[in-house]
Enzyme design. Structure first.
Site, PDB file in Angstrom:
ATOM      1  N   LEU A 140       0.840  -1.208   0.000  1.00 41.88           N
ATOM      2  CA  LEU A 140       0.000   0.000   0.000  1.00 41.88           C
ATOM      3  C   LEU A 140       0.869   1.249   0.000  1.00 41.88           C
ATOM      4  CD1 LEU A 140      -2.653  -1.038   2.682  1.00 41.88           C
ATOM      5  CD2 LEU A 140      -3.067  -0.771   0.232  1.00 41.88           C
ATOM      6  N   SER A 142       5.323   2.522   0.997  1.00 42.47           N
ATOM      7  CA  SER A 142       6.650   2.189   1.522  1.00 42.47           C
ATOM      8  C   SER A 142       7.279   3.460   2.058  1.00 42.47           C
ATOM      9  CB  SER A 142       7.524   1.581   0.422  1.00 42.47           C
ATOM     10  OG  SER A 142       8.807   1.273   0.908  1.00 42.47           O
ATOM     11  N   ALA A 143       7.680   3.432   3.334  1.00 39.91           N
ATOM     12  CA  ALA A 143       8.295   4.598   3.977  1.00 39.91           C
ATOM     13  C   ALA A 143       9.752   4.283   4.305  1.00 39.91           C
ATOM     14  CB  ALA A 143       7.509   4.990   5.226  1.00 39.91           C
ATOM     15  N   GLN A 147       7.366  -1.035   5.116  1.00 40.45           N
ATOM     16  CA  GLN A 147       6.313  -0.936   4.113  1.00 40.45           C
ATOM     17  C   GLN A 147       5.100  -1.707   4.618  1.00 40.45           C
ATOM     18  OE1 GLN A 147       8.831  -2.681   1.068  1.00 40.45           O
ATOM     19  NE2 GLN A 147       7.369  -4.371   0.784  1.00 40.45           N
ATOM     20  N   VAL A 148       3.925  -1.395   4.066  1.00 44.04           N
ATOM     21  CA  VAL A 148       2.692  -2.022   4.545  1.00 44.04           C
ATOM     22  C   VAL A 148       1.963  -2.703   3.386  1.00 44.04           C
ATOM     23  CG1 VAL A 148       2.352  -0.548   6.556  1.00 44.04           C
ATOM     24  CG2 VAL A 148       1.473   0.205   4.354  1.00 44.04           C
ATOM     25  N   LYS A 163       2.643  -4.665   8.503  1.00 41.10           N
ATOM     26  CA  LYS A 163       3.780  -3.746   8.430  1.00 41.10           C
ATOM     27  C   LYS A 163       5.062  -4.561   8.574  1.00 41.10           C
ATOM     28  CE  LYS A 163       5.509   0.537  10.564  1.00 41.10           C
ATOM     29  NZ  LYS A 163       5.200   1.607  11.562  1.00 41.10           N
ATOM     30  N   ASP A 308       4.027  11.968  15.495  1.00 43.28           N
ATOM     31  CA  ASP A 308       4.413  12.021  14.081  1.00 43.28           C
ATOM     32  C   ASP A 308       3.203  12.256  13.175  1.00 43.28           C
ATOM     33  OD1 ASP A 308       6.201  11.930  11.984  1.00 43.28           O
ATOM     34  OD2 ASP A 308       6.196   9.746  11.827  1.00 43.28           O
TER      35      ASP A 308
END
Length: 481
Positions: A140, A142-143, A147-148, A163, A308
């Site tokens: 869905l 990616s940070a 990623q999720v 996650k 955050d």
């Protein structure tokens, strides 16, 4: 007989060993280029007397720098994606920077599915097909850290989010942080009279926590319980953790259906709603009101809060409900700082300059004055740092400007633990500017701050000021810019 030499294996090992050095070199070359570009430009632009031409030159300089900052954050990724999130806010950075950096949310390179599959099976101790009835191979999002993926557990009809932590990113992020700390030390000695080093130390601590998903799951459950117990209807939706499906590197939670807040404008247009009409205004008001109430309660009433709230972590759900995601960065504010901040909130809400100065001292914020009207400038600095409403005449924070409060009131010492509050307020301000609303979170948080101080025995009933009904106060929030 010597064993055969695998040249590719040697090359890969050497590349891995030298990667931190290569990364540091790339950062310093690019950071120095951006910094010196601005310093040279500041000298050159002073020779231009025409105001409009000066503004045009500044805009061009910001565009050039924005391209360089974007390239650095996109190429290096990791921690620099978080830097892009912090800088890419309308109230903090030039418009050219915001236009470029806002597109970097959730654009970290995804880990290949085969690697994700191996991590899941190692962490959960079962085959992926034994655990999930369905698992989407494409993430869905990616940070920088994880990623999720959307999935569905066996024997369940509800979707979940999985996650998964990127392998090998922690060491690189720590390298990035050390480089940033060195740069911060230089900047606070030359251009920005603010204790930037303490800020980066707190960032180092918080980011270190993000690599422990068990800690994140516990934080998510704690905040969910607090918000649901203290409200008839929780102001924001918090995902439910799926028990027995959490490890240090994997976290399975409830799926919340919604659109990222960054896509709200596109969604409004898609539905044929007038973006300047009453329906759009009411939706934006409800979104901001929900976030403001949730954060006021978390920071001032509990002291334990989600730290955050950047746009990538906020979903807009059906009925303009707000979903708050990613609890990797949370903060447990010590009692003295929680109550000290409550006192500062009242000072800002009431326009009390003397009380604001006392609150700064109580919080351990040490300042040095470079101006005559110290108390007035200190209050201006307090509102700029700790309130979402920008001071009159200010549309963007400009720490390099000679008129900046930070130039007039230097911040010599700033408590590391207060940085999360500062960052949260600034992220809320960025959201409010993006929604076209200029409002004061201090005014909205006044009743919560009063309650916190009253319960601690620091405020008498007679000191609690009468206030207008919440509905009326929110009706006055909307203003351009």
């Amino acid at each position: 007989m010597f064993p055969p030499v695998d040249i590719n294996d040697i090359r890969e090992k050497l590349s891995y060993q030298f990667r931190p050095l290569q990364r540091s070199f790339q950062f310093w070359v690019r950071a120095i280029d951006i910094y010196t570009g601005y310093k040279v430009f500041q000298v050159r632009v002073n020779f231009e007397r025409d105001v409009q031409k000066r503004e045009a030159l500044w805009e061009r300089q910001h565009e050039l720098a924005a391209d360089k900052v974007y390239a650095m954050c996109a190429d290096l990724g990791g921690f620099f994606l978080k830097i892009a999130q912090i800088l890419g806010k309308p109230d903090l950075a030039p418009a050219a920077w915001v236009r470029r950096l806002v597109t970097l949310c959730d654009q970290a390179p995804a880990t290949p599915f085969q690697t994700v599959k191996l991590i899941l099976e190692n962490e959960l101790g079962q085959g992926i097909d034994d655990v999930f009835d369905r698992f989407d191979m494409e993430p869905l999002g990616s940070a920088s850290i994880a990623q999720v993926h959307k999935a569905r557990l066996r024997g369940d009809k509800s979707d979940v989010v999985v996650k998964v932590q990127h392998p090998g990113v922690q060491d690189l992020m720590m390298t990035d942080l050390r480089n940033l700390q060195a740069f911060a030390l230089y900047m606070q000695k030359t251009d920005i009279k603010f204790d930037l080093y303490s800020v980066t130390k707190e960032m180092e601590k918080q980011i270190g926590y993000e690599f422990d998903f068990k800690r994140e799951a516990a934080a998510m459950e704690c905040i969910r319980k607090f918000l649901y117990q203290n409200n008839r209807r929780a102001p924001v939706l918090v995902p439910r953790v799926i028990r027995d499906m959490v490890t240090r590197r994997v976290l399975v939670m409830e799926f919340i259906d919604g659109i990222p807040i960054m896509n709200l404008g596109d969604e409004i247009a898609k539905r044929g709603i007038n973006p300047r009409g009453r329906a759009a205004a009411a939706a934006k008001q409800k979104i901001l009101q929900s976030l403001t109430l949730a954060y006021g309660q978390m920071i001032l009433k509990s002291g334990f809060f989600h730290a955050d709230p950047h746009p990538g972590n906020i979903l807009i759900c059906k009925g303009s409900e707000v979903g708050l995601l990613d609890y990797g960065q949370v903060k447990d504010l010590p009692e003295p700082l929680r109550l000290g901040y409550a006192n500062l909130v009242l000072a800002i809400a009431d326009g009390d300059q003397l009380r604001a100065a006392k609150s700064y001292r109580e919080l351990g914020i040490e300042t040095i004055s470079n101006c005559e009207n110290e108390q007035q400038e200190l209050f201006r600095l307090a509102t700029t740092m700790f309130d979402t409403k920008l001071p009159p005449g200010v549309t963007m924070l400009q720490p390099f400007s000679e008129e900046s409060s930070i130039k007039k009131i230097g911040v010599q010492s700033f408590p590391e633990e207060l940085f999360s509050v500062l960052r949260t307020v600034h992220l809320l301000r960025g959201l409010s500017v993006g929604l076209g609303i200029n409002y004061s979170c201090a005014e909205q948080w006044r009743p919560i701050a009063e309650e916190a101080l009253f319960q601690a025995g620091r405020l008498q009933g007679k000191d609690v000021k009468p206030r207008p009904k919440q509905r009326r106060s929110w009706r006055r929030l909307f203003s351009r810019g």
